[in-house]
Write a protein that holds these residues in place. Sequence first.
Motif, PDB file in Angstrom:
ATOM      1  N   ARG A 265       0.792  -1.014  -0.094  1.00  0.00           N
ATOM      2  CA  ARG A 265      -0.122   0.150   0.081  1.00  0.00           C
ATOM      3  C   ARG A 265       0.938   1.243  -0.074  1.00  0.00           C
ATOM      4  O   ARG A 265       2.009   1.057   0.346  1.00  0.00           O
ATOM      5  N   GLU A 266       0.321   2.417  -0.398  1.00  0.00           N
ATOM      6  CA  GLU A 266       0.878   3.599  -0.012  1.00  0.00           C
ATOM      7  C   GLU A 266       2.465   3.645  -0.782  1.00  0.00           C
ATOM      8  O   GLU A 266       3.245   4.177  -0.111  1.00  0.00           O
TER       9      GLU A 266
ATOM     10  N   THR B 132      -6.293   5.101   7.223  1.00  0.00           N
ATOM     11  CA  THR B 132      -6.278   5.169   5.701  1.00  0.00           C
ATOM     12  C   THR B 132      -7.562   5.129   5.221  1.00  0.00           C
ATOM     13  O   THR B 132      -8.387   4.886   5.729  1.00  0.00           O
TER      14      THR B 132
ATOM     15  N   GLU C  80      -9.089   3.966   1.194  1.00  0.00           N
ATOM     16  CA  GLU C  80      -8.938   3.169  -0.033  1.00  0.00           C
ATOM     17  C   GLU C  80     -10.148   3.058  -0.527  1.00  0.00           C
ATOM     18  O   GLU C  80     -11.229   3.097  -0.190  1.00  0.00           O
TER      19      GLU C  80
ATOM     20  N   ASN D  14     -10.280  -0.445  -7.304  1.00  0.00           N
ATOM     21  CA  ASN D  14      -9.267   0.187  -7.622  1.00  0.00           C
ATOM     22  C   ASN D  14      -9.228  -0.213  -9.038  1.00  0.00           C
ATOM     23  O   ASN D  14      -8.691  -1.197  -8.984  1.00  0.00           O
TER      24      ASN D  14
ATOM     25  N   ASP E  97      -1.320  -3.552  -5.328  1.00  0.00           N
ATOM     26  CA  ASP E  97      -2.355  -2.719  -4.755  1.00  0.00           C
ATOM     27  C   ASP E  97      -2.146  -1.328  -4.429  1.00  0.00           C
ATOM     28  O   ASP E  97      -0.790  -1.249  -4.057  1.00  0.00           O
ATOM     29  N   HIS E  98      -2.769  -0.483  -4.791  1.00  0.00           N
ATOM     30  CA  HIS E  98      -2.210   0.925  -4.430  1.00  0.00           C
ATOM     31  C   HIS E  98      -3.199   1.616  -3.500  1.00  0.00           C
ATOM     32  O   HIS E  98      -4.274   1.810  -3.933  1.00  0.00           O
ATOM     33  N   SER E  99      -2.683   1.816  -2.226  1.00  0.00           N
ATOM     34  CA  SER E  99      -3.613   2.492  -1.071  1.00  0.00           C
ATOM     35  C   SER E  99      -3.582   3.851  -1.442  1.00  0.00           C
ATOM     36  O   SER E  99      -2.546   4.464  -1.954  1.00  0.00           O
ATOM     37  N   LEU E 100      -4.744   4.770  -1.229  1.00  0.00           N
ATOM     38  CA  LEU E 100      -4.882   6.045  -1.584  1.00  0.00           C
ATOM     39  C   LEU E 100      -4.556   7.058  -0.660  1.00  0.00           C
ATOM     40  O   LEU E 100      -4.940   8.126  -0.937  1.00  0.00           O
TER      41      LEU E 100
END
Length: 1156
Positions: free
Chosen positions: A601-602, A761, A763, A767, A776-779
Amino acid sequence: MTADEEHHRESWTMFGNEVEKVELDVIRNQQILRTRVDKMDLRRQVRYLSYRIRFISFSNEIIVSQRSPDFPVPLRGHTVWEGMTVKLSCTVQGWILCIFPGVQLHQSSTTDIKTCDNKATITIKAAHKEHEGVYTAKLRTQDGVQEHKSFVYIEDASAAALGSPASPLAVQVSDVNRDYVFLTWQPPSADGASPIQGYIVERCEQGQDEWVRCNVHIQKTCHFPVFEMKEKTLYQFRVRAVNQAGAGRPSKATEAVLTGDPLEHTRTTVVQVGRGKAITITKDELEGQIRVPFPPTDVHACEVSNSYVVLRWTEPEPRGREPLTFYVEQSLAGQKSWGLASLDMVVSSPRFPVFGLAKEKQYCFRVRSVNKYGVSDPSEPSAPVSLAKPQAVPAPPHSVIAIRDTDTSVLLQWEEPADKDGILGYYLYYSETAKQDWKTVNNKPVVKTRFTVHGLKTRREYVFRVKSVSRAGNSRYSDESGPIVVKSAINVPSAPSAICLLLCTGSEMVLGWRAPSCKGGNPVQGYYLDQREKGMETWREVNVKPKMKTFYTPFDRHFYQFRVFAANLAGVGKPSDASEAFLCEKWTMPQPGCPYDLEIREVRNCSLVLLWATPLYEGQAPVTGYLLEISQGDQSEDWTSVNKKTISDTHYKVAGLQAGETYRLRVSAVNQCGVGRASLPSEPVTVQTRPGTKDIEIGVDDDGFIFLGYEASEINSESEFIWSRNYTDPTDATRLKTETKNNRSVLTFRDPSVEDLGLYTVEMSDNPHLSSRSHDHSLGNYAFLCTLINLLFFLIPLAVIALKSGWEVEVSEKGGVRLWLQTESLSNAAELRLICNDHEISGTPHRKINFDKAKGLLEILFDQLSQEDKGSYTAQLRDGRAKNQFTLLLVDQSESYSCRLHYGSQFEQKGLQHPLVELLRNHSKKNLLRQTHPNLSILLDVFQKICLNRTNMFLKKISWLFFYLSEKKIDQETRSKPGSSMKSVWIEILNPTEKDKGKYTLEMFDGKETHKRTLELSEDAFAELICCFLVFSDRAKVTKGLPDVVAIMEGKSLCLTCFIDGEPAPEIFWLRNDREILDQTQFTITKEPKRSSITVNMVHMEDSGKYSIFVRNQYGSETVDVTVSVYRHGDKPPANAVEMAKSSLLQCSTCILSLY
């Protein structure tokens, strides 16, 4: 027969033994040729055997490693400016790679192809629009051919002049003769600021840098005959488009073209006579004594345009045994007067363009041959020829339809126009809906009537239109397509990967695997599992209904292999590669199993956050922590430890990474028995902040509530914001409120407290980039600091009702009393509560209450004050979420005074309460003596009525004040400190003695008049206060505390020592970030009656934070804080910190710090 003719005849006529010699030479050449053919065949067989050996060797390697030939890192699309270098590369598990853009590419001066180990790269130097297109990498395997495609877009370079058109493309040279060539090209996709008026053709002789213009007038159509060139000379050609702004950039120059006679080889015969000798025979030599050439034949027009006619004829036979040139004559059809069309030009080729003809008139042409011996008779006239009508641009396509493809692309289809003759292809354009900001999709015409448009933004809505392309120019735009939102079409998911064994009990096995990298635009509904025994070929289904992630399957004692299928609404995807063989045997190892479900993530430029699940098998002792390892590169097995000390959480932020680099991570669980097996490596992730990444914002809204807000750049109707705390805990709906509007979500803290502390957090539920990204891409991620919740209420103005005038008292002549205050204007929804002596009151006949919301005026009217009306009056106002309250204290002046000790304004801190001493006397004022510290504080209130409104501090009205003791001014000394608050002023006397008894006087000046208040500190009152002071002087306290900030280098040890006092002996607690320190392995705590110390062994970056010592006994408590900042070797410590790297022992007036 002359001597010359006799010699010529003997030079090519052979008799007798000469023929036999030729026959022997032919036989000898046949034997040499057969030998060469045999050697070439032998070489081919050797290459084929080498190919087979390498193929078998690689196949064995793949079988051993359980990996089939594949593209671990496929080709990716590119968009570059014209003239830049294009580099395409991909990583393969195979041994043959071919890259095609329609036809196979080969190594050249402008194209560099490299295949090294498992990486293939193609580099195109100085790319032009002709290089735009689909490039395909093909990998040959035993099962067939795998391929990956990538479209390379070539954007137009910057305009040569503002508003000028783009460069033409695909300039081709045909019909090359001695002094003539014919050029064709394609129009550009962008006309510039105005429509294209025509084209300029230029040529350059090789070896010279000068480009010469070929056409006097601009050419309207995309073809042009170029003549009057030198024979046997290399030329290059290029074209510029012209509009009202001027000439645009030139096209890509053609390859060098050699002018010459294209039929020369038909008039020459070469005879090999052996011994390396050859005889060349020309037709001219067979013509005999003819000298004056015959006239040409078959004169006709081969190219007719609206501005020129290109004539073509056949050279005469015989030619006269000398080089030929031609005269071209023209005449109006039906007339017998002929004029010279070629004028003074030398025509060397049987081609000639005629310009300057009148429109709508017919012409006939004839040609004469010329050599040094004379001019031939004229040829037969050609058929009547007239200029053609201007070629019309084609009609536009129609029925343009956009179809969903992926989350960044759309499939575009259209219908050809009814008249499709002369259409070379199509240009495509796109724009976001309602913006009318049209951009070009392709700069090279698309031949087919369908095209996949890449590079679009996910969840954005687009419209498209198309142009037809021909030599006459581009058509007008087609009608716009219907709007379409860019998102993935639903397809089956890709294959899962990385199957691992998480637990084996002997009777069942628990498996885990990595989810598909592409979900097909729809969430995975479940998985299907196949298994087979080791060495078997047949697979057997394990589950009929789909299951999620983990399977429990009974087995006996054997080795088994598995494969997994992912399924969604579109169907079942391809199977994963077969796993390694797992033995079904009960695990008894003391170390824990491997963690699983690694998620990244992140991802930012220098950091990322890794999450994982605890192992299902703990071993013979509970898991105490985790160790992380990292590897740089997408396949490197060189693993480096991330954390030296184990961490207890199942998430960790990895910092200090290099931006743009690719990493993989893995995790190992630790218990008392040792370190367990490492997890499967995570997917490769490139450490780089994605464009458009936004962070969570934190603040206080207009109503005074703390909130966290996040605005997503890409969202659709199915997207949901998912908030979490510490990556695992869901947010508490009873304490937190979530609001979502459009693409923004706000998390509001209704009643913030210590329970809300943590790392928050947010998300997105779907996505869209997961289908095309390897991670995976945490927002968003920001720490919600403990001190922030406490300080925001004081540092940020809350939403309060502003006060215009505080409580005022008015007495009428008849004895009536009016209490009133005024605030800012309130809405009709405003609410009022009046509290008198802790009871809510309302209007009565004796007490009337008026509340004018528009004016913000509150009135309490008494006919006559009575004994029941004394006490405190509090007005509580609320208008929406804004609120405030105001208190008035009514005191009867005739009441006798008394002295009492009670607890007021009590608050708890580690179980202790601070008392408040009040002394009330019968006077026109309230005199307050307050004891909250081991120092005596004497407070003298200014007015009978006390306003508790936080926003209206009466001290702002005071210009100056002085304190007097026995009519002598008290100076600010070390033992006396005057002070003030929102509702009172005081003087603090440190360590009071007998000399401090007497009469105290307070003088205040408000700018208009002086106010005096006095207090007689008698023997009895002073004795009582001294008693209280002596009691509280025994409370727990830190006599020598800690500095504000301490800096220490990583790897050293830190010792903090404090001196303590109090009777009875205080209890001592050491805290880290407001939590009691219980770990005795890293922290060593010593406690003595008057001193305590804590030693932090081998400090690391994670040890930075706030450290506190808390002491308490029955009379009180005290807390002293210090901030410890750990810095790396080579870094600079904070400027405001006590630096520990300069000395091993530092003793201050407030603390003792030791460094080892």
